[in-house]
Design a protein around this motif. Structure first.
Motif, PDB file in Angstrom:
ATOM      1  N   ARG A  73     -53.008  49.272  17.685  1.00 40.60           N
ATOM      2  CA  ARG A  73     -52.129  49.929  16.582  1.00 40.60           C
ATOM      3  C   ARG A  73     -51.424  48.863  15.825  1.00 40.60           C
ATOM      4  N   GLN A  74     -51.139  47.715  16.205  1.00 40.69           N
ATOM      5  CA  GLN A  74     -50.706  46.670  15.334  1.00 40.69           C
ATOM      6  C   GLN A  74     -51.561  46.237  14.293  1.00 40.69           C
ATOM      7  N   ALA A  75     -52.850  46.129  14.554  1.00 41.95           N
ATOM      8  CA  ALA A  75     -53.769  45.845  13.721  1.00 41.95           C
ATOM      9  C   ALA A  75     -54.027  46.932  12.616  1.00 41.95           C
ATOM     10  N   LEU A  76     -53.959  48.173  13.012  1.00 40.55           N
ATOM     11  CA  LEU A  76     -54.293  48.995  11.780  1.00 40.55           C
ATOM     12  C   LEU A  76     -53.182  49.164  10.880  1.00 40.55           C
ATOM     13  N   LEU A  77     -51.786  48.978  11.509  1.00 39.81           N
ATOM     14  CA  LEU A  77     -50.649  48.866  10.609  1.00 39.81           C
ATOM     15  C   LEU A  77     -50.712  47.890   9.596  1.00 39.81           C
ATOM     16  N   ARG A  78     -51.316  46.619  10.379  1.00 32.46           N
ATOM     17  CA  ARG A  78     -51.424  45.392   9.279  1.00 32.46           C
ATOM     18  C   ARG A  78     -52.491  45.793   8.257  1.00 32.46           C
ATOM     19  N   ALA A  79     -53.647  46.508   8.720  1.00 32.72           N
ATOM     20  CA  ALA A  79     -54.766  46.596   7.639  1.00 32.72           C
ATOM     21  C   ALA A  79     -54.161  47.696   6.660  1.00 32.72           C
ATOM     22  N   SER A  91     -51.692  41.410  15.926  1.00 36.45           N
ATOM     23  CA  SER A  91     -52.817  42.060  15.457  1.00 36.45           C
ATOM     24  C   SER A  91     -54.144  41.317  15.994  1.00 36.45           C
ATOM     25  N   GLY A  92     -54.179  40.325  16.690  1.00 35.57           N
ATOM     26  CA  GLY A  92     -55.182  39.538  17.103  1.00 35.57           C
ATOM     27  C   GLY A  92     -54.606  38.061  17.594  1.00 35.57           C
ATOM     28  N   PHE A  93     -55.618  37.430  17.706  1.00 35.56           N
ATOM     29  CA  PHE A  93     -55.176  36.057  18.434  1.00 35.56           C
ATOM     30  C   PHE A  93     -56.008  34.916  17.307  1.00 35.56           C
ATOM     31  N   LEU A  94     -55.292  33.771  17.039  1.00 36.84           N
ATOM     32  CA  LEU A  94     -56.145  32.741  16.230  1.00 36.84           C
ATOM     33  C   LEU A  94     -56.313  31.453  17.091  1.00 36.84           C
ATOM     34  N   LEU A  95     -57.421  31.238  17.523  1.00 34.01           N
ATOM     35  CA  LEU A  95     -57.829  30.170  18.407  1.00 34.01           C
ATOM     36  C   LEU A  95     -58.797  29.207  17.643  1.00 34.01           C
ATOM     37  N   PRO A  96     -58.359  28.034  17.615  1.00 32.02           N
ATOM     38  CA  PRO A  96     -59.062  26.976  17.082  1.00 32.02           C
ATOM     39  C   PRO A  96     -60.596  26.885  17.611  1.00 32.02           C
ATOM     40  N   PRO A  97     -61.635  26.586  16.521  1.00 30.36           N
ATOM     41  CA  PRO A  97     -62.857  26.775  17.145  1.00 30.36           C
ATOM     42  C   PRO A  97     -63.244  25.899  18.435  1.00 30.36           C
ATOM     43  N   LYS A  98     -62.735  24.653  18.568  1.00 29.40           N
ATOM     44  CA  LYS A  98     -62.700  23.613  19.765  1.00 29.40           C
ATOM     45  C   LYS A  98     -62.248  24.375  20.937  1.00 29.40           C
ATOM     46  N   ALA A  99     -61.394  25.307  20.892  1.00 31.94           N
ATOM     47  CA  ALA A  99     -60.474  25.913  21.979  1.00 31.94           C
ATOM     48  C   ALA A  99     -61.342  27.265  22.537  1.00 31.94           C
ATOM     49  N   TRP A 100     -62.386  27.478  21.943  1.00 30.50           N
ATOM     50  CA  TRP A 100     -62.723  28.909  22.421  1.00 30.50           C
ATOM     51  C   TRP A 100     -63.299  28.965  23.679  1.00 30.50           C
ATOM     52  N   LYS A 101     -64.078  27.650  24.023  1.00 30.98           N
ATOM     53  CA  LYS A 101     -64.708  27.752  25.373  1.00 30.98           C
ATOM     54  C   LYS A 101     -63.611  28.034  26.424  1.00 30.98           C
ATOM     55  N   LEU A 159     -60.323  42.278   8.405  1.00 29.40           N
ATOM     56  CA  LEU A 159     -59.610  43.386   7.741  1.00 29.40           C
ATOM     57  C   LEU A 159     -60.163  44.965   8.306  1.00 29.40           C
ATOM     58  N   GLU A 160     -61.561  44.732   8.188  1.00 30.59           N
ATOM     59  CA  GLU A 160     -62.270  45.891   8.581  1.00 30.59           C
ATOM     60  C   GLU A 160     -62.186  46.252  10.146  1.00 30.59           C
ATOM     61  N   ALA A 161     -62.277  45.341  11.137  1.00 29.85           N
ATOM     62  CA  ALA A 161     -61.961  45.204  12.467  1.00 29.85           C
ATOM     63  C   ALA A 161     -60.553  45.934  12.624  1.00 29.85           C
ATOM     64  N   MET A 162     -59.738  45.598  11.932  1.00 29.27           N
ATOM     65  CA  MET A 162     -58.324  45.919  12.039  1.00 29.27           C
ATOM     66  C   MET A 162     -58.101  47.312  11.619  1.00 29.27           C
ATOM     67  N   ALA A 163     -58.791  47.754  10.508  1.00 28.75           N
ATOM     68  CA  ALA A 163     -58.853  49.228  10.049  1.00 28.75           C
ATOM     69  C   ALA A 163     -59.330  50.253  11.004  1.00 28.75           C
ATOM     70  N   SER A 164     -60.243  49.623  11.901  1.00 29.54           N
ATOM     71  CA  SER A 164     -60.895  50.455  12.955  1.00 29.54           C
ATOM     72  C   SER A 164     -59.830  50.424  14.153  1.00 29.54           C
ATOM     73  N   GLY A 165     -58.814  49.799  14.161  1.00 31.12           N
ATOM     74  CA  GLY A 165     -57.799  49.648  15.221  1.00 31.12           C
ATOM     75  C   GLY A 165     -58.251  48.843  16.310  1.00 31.12           C
ATOM     76  N   LYS A 166     -58.859  47.678  15.952  1.00 28.85           N
ATOM     77  CA  LYS A 166     -59.279  46.846  17.091  1.00 28.85           C
ATOM     78  C   LYS A 166     -58.829  45.449  17.047  1.00 28.85           C
ATOM     79  N   PRO A 167     -58.186  44.798  18.219  1.00 37.36           N
ATOM     80  CA  PRO A 167     -57.613  43.640  18.038  1.00 37.36           C
ATOM     81  C   PRO A 167     -58.740  42.563  17.886  1.00 37.36           C
TER      82      PRO A 167
END
Length: 397
Positions: free
Chosen positions: A352-358, A320-330, A294-302
């Protein structure tokens, strides 16, 4: 309404070392309407006097030498200044002593994670008594609410999901702060570096090892990629634990592409978020909420994060971002990173979408969520007392 809020005790309110529960108490009580009188019980510390008054908030501070002595001092104070309602923050065991002394005062528990209701902390029998005696429970996500309904058998009507908030103002002001360039230079970042940013405690549950392993693949495809890791082993602690040693070992082959920054107090974090182009929170445990997102999104960061626990209630995938399962990060982090830098304007649009969401998560909304439940409980209690009085009049009449 007179509201008593009991902080857990180990850290102070307002927080000096960035502790999350205490931060939440401070922020949400600022937003409670002036008509309410709020007493916050917390620990003594060198930074603050034993008692202070700020508008409709009063801070009463006692030494913390363990939960027993701390709670006994609070109970003595409550006995003289009886509130209409009591809120216990993240310590369900406190309910038993409070209800023993104040059976008629509604007592609520605000659970910030599953930890202090788990078997290692409180027995199953004691938790059953807490569930029975408490007037209600709060959680910071619907995920955590469902967790407690299932594991602790809390009746659904007795537990309320109220999201935490964020004040976007300091994060937006920090974007134009004059010292950003100086801070980047201090950490060793050049103007052309593309920065992936992590903020949080250095503990296995936060998945920093997952991030480092995945970032190695990112750095191989992007020579400008840099990873900045901000945080210590605990609130205000920078101990070199076995896990931190493991992280440093993982980072060593990457040389100066990985920058470790020790613990930063929460008041300074809005500036540090500006170091990152993208923020990563690779949690491998079931996060109840994960305020860093939430803090990152308030900063306008994906945000690149995981779908664990309540995170999906905050971060919208591919918006506002990406949801990646931990095993898929690599395998997936390099793909997402390439996408963010290869398509013109995508990072700006996601920011911009992240800030709107925050902006949908305000501390005022959190405060109103609590107050609505308190008022409902007090109204119900008043109605029950009136009904009992009528029955008594009929009997005596």
């Amino acid at each position: 309404m007179k509201i008593a809020i009991i902080s857990p005790g180990p850290f102070s309110v307002p927080p000096v070392k960035g502790s999350s529960v205490e931060h939440d108490i401070d922020e949400v009580t600022k937003m409670m309407d002036p008509e309410h009188r709020v007493t916050i019980y917390t620990r003594t510390c060198a930074t603050y006097p034993k008692s202070t008054v700020e508008e409709n908030r009063e801070f009463i501070r006692f030494p913390y030498q363990g939960p027993g002595p701390y709670l006994r001092r609070i109970i003595r104070h409550i006995r003289k200044h009886k509130p209409d309602v009591i809120m216990v923050e993240n310590r369900p065991t406190y309910v038993l002593a409070l209800k023993n002394r104040f059976p008629k005062i509604p007592v609520f528990v605000n659970m910030h994670s599953h930890v202090f209701a788990s078997k290692g902390i409180i027995s199953k029998e004691k938790m059953k008594r807490v569930v029975r005696l408490a007037s209600g429970f709060f959680t910071n996500s619907e995920y955590l609410r469902r967790h407690f309904i299932k594991t602790c058998k809390i009746p659904p009507h007795k537990i309320h999901a109220v999201h935490l908030g964020v004040d976007v103002s300091p994060y937006q002001v920090a974007k134009i702060h004059y010292s950003i360039r100086k801070l980047r230079k201090q950490i060793g970042l050049s103007p052309d570096d593309r920065v992936l940013f992590y903020a949080g405690r250095l503990m296995r549950a936060k998945g920093v090892h997952v991030l480092l392993k995945a970032f190695r693949a990112v750095s191989e495809q992007d020579p400008l990629a840099r990873l900045v890791i901000v945080g210590g082993t605990g609130y205000g602690s920078n101990r070199l634990t076995p896990y931190v040693r493991e992280l440093k070992k993982l980072a060593k082959p990457l040389g100066d592409k990985v920058k470790f920054v020790n613990f930063v107090p929460s008041a300074k974090m809005p500036l540090y978020y500006q170091l990152g182009d993208v923020v990563a929170t690779p949690s491998v445990w079931q996060e109840a909420f994960c305020r860093v997102n939430l803090e990152a999104m308030a900063s306008g960061k994906p945000v690149i994060t995981t779908p664990r626990g309540g995170i999906g209630e905050v971060v919208a995938h591919q918006s506002s971002g990406f949801l990646l399962p931990p095993k898929a990060w690599k395998t997936e982090l390099p793909v997402v990173w390439n996408l963010l830098w290869s398509i013109p304007g995508i990072r700006a649009e996601m920011g911009r979408q992240a800030l709107l969401r925050a902006k949908q998560f305000s501390w005022y909304a959190t405060a109103q969520g609590y107050l609505n439940v308190f008022e409902s409980a007090l109204g119900k209690r008043t109605g029950e007392e009136a009904s009992q009085e009528k029955q008594l009049l009929r009997k005596t009449g």
